[in-house]
Motif scaffolding. Structure first.
Motif, PDB file in Angstrom:
ATOM      1  N   SER A 125      -9.269 -10.065  -5.196  1.00  0.00           N
ATOM      2  CA  SER A 125      -9.209  -8.744  -5.812  1.00  0.00           C
ATOM      3  C   SER A 125      -7.794  -8.478  -6.280  1.00  0.00           C
ATOM      4  CB  SER A 125      -9.650  -7.678  -4.821  1.00  0.00           C
ATOM      5  OG  SER A 125      -8.796  -7.686  -3.697  1.00  0.00           O
ATOM      6  N   HIS A 134     -16.486  -9.725 -11.293  1.00  0.00           N
ATOM      7  CA  HIS A 134     -15.066 -10.054 -11.151  1.00  0.00           C
ATOM      8  C   HIS A 134     -14.327  -9.689 -12.429  1.00  0.00           C
ATOM      9  CE1 HIS A 134     -15.503 -12.006  -7.299  1.00  0.00           C
ATOM     10  NE2 HIS A 134     -16.570 -12.612  -7.769  1.00  0.00           N
ATOM     11  N   ALA A 153     -19.486 -17.265  -5.509  1.00  0.00           N
ATOM     12  CA  ALA A 153     -19.433 -16.677  -6.840  1.00  0.00           C
ATOM     13  C   ALA A 153     -20.417 -17.401  -7.727  1.00  0.00           C
ATOM     14  CB  ALA A 153     -18.020 -16.810  -7.399  1.00  0.00           C
TER      15      ALA A 153
END
Lengths: 115, 115
Positions: free
Chosen positions: B97, B29, B2
């Protein structure tokens, strides 16, 4: 009570020894318990985590022990190494607005492993 | 990995001035968080966001506001900086998620000093 109480504040261990850090909580709505490791000048990074339906989780030299009835969980670092010297945070997950979830952190334990 | 970029990395400001810290992510995100880290207090949640224009308060939100006008940017504003807001500020995103915040990835932090 959305708190996680962590102890000790600091810990010194000899190389090869076992490091043990403890956390306790009151809120039974917490449903996930991660540990984060932070090196100086860096952001915390996820180390290992456990759900309350499991009493123990092991990943390499790192083990979480979870006692649901006592509302306590602990991190054990076996064969501690100087490279493990860092600050360790326990945390617990609680649900927030809009289905989101957030982590509540303990105050941290500074671990020093002497060579 | 990330990608989180916090800016600035260091800032010195005077009491009473407004300050804005920026957190930028590159991977869309949904969940983003602002924490502050202080010795003896660990990591404390200031505000978090569960979508564009969807934000909520954390445990130490007084004196802070946030905005999220697009997915990739989460801004933290100190409306009128005080010396008690001298701290290291971390932005974090949830890597999982759905609705979980269980795998937070932290940025490298912003060291803010209010004189």
């Amino acid at each position: 009570q959305q708190q996680v109480k962590q102890s000790p504040q600091s810990l010194i261990v000899q190389k090869g020894g076992i490091s043990i850090i403890n956390c306790a909580y009151e809120n039974t709505a917490f449903d996930y318990f991660p540990w984060y490791q932070q090196f100086p000048g860096k952001g915390p990074a996820l180390l290992i985590a456990i759900r309350p339906d499991v009493s123990e989780k092991k990943e390499g030299r790192f083990t979480i022990s979870f006692n649901k009835s006592a509302k306590q969980f602990s991190l054990h670092i076996m064969d501690s190494q100087p490279g493990d010297s860092a600050t360790y945070f326990c945390a617990a997950r609680v649900r927030g607005q809009g289905g989101s979830e957030k982590l509540v952190f303990g105050k941290g334990t500074k671990l020093t492993v002497n060579p | 990995d990330a990608g989180i970029t916090q800016s600035p990395r260091h800032k010195v400001t005077e009491t009473g001035t407004p300050v804005t810290l920026r957190c930028h992510q590159t991977e869309n995100h949904r969940y983003m968080y602002w924490y502050r880290q202080d010795p003896g207090h660990g990591l404390r949640l200031i505000h978090y966001s569960y979508g564009v224009k969807d934000t909520d308060k954390g445990e130490v939100s007084d004196g802070y506001s946030v905005s999220r006008s697009k997915t990739e940017d989460f801004l933290l504003t100190l409306e009128s900086a005080t010396s008690s807001q001298t701290s290291v500020y971390f932005c974090a995103i949830s890597l999982t998620s759905g609705f979980t915040g269980e795998k937070l990835f932290f940025g490298s932090g912003t060291q803010l000093s209010v004189l």
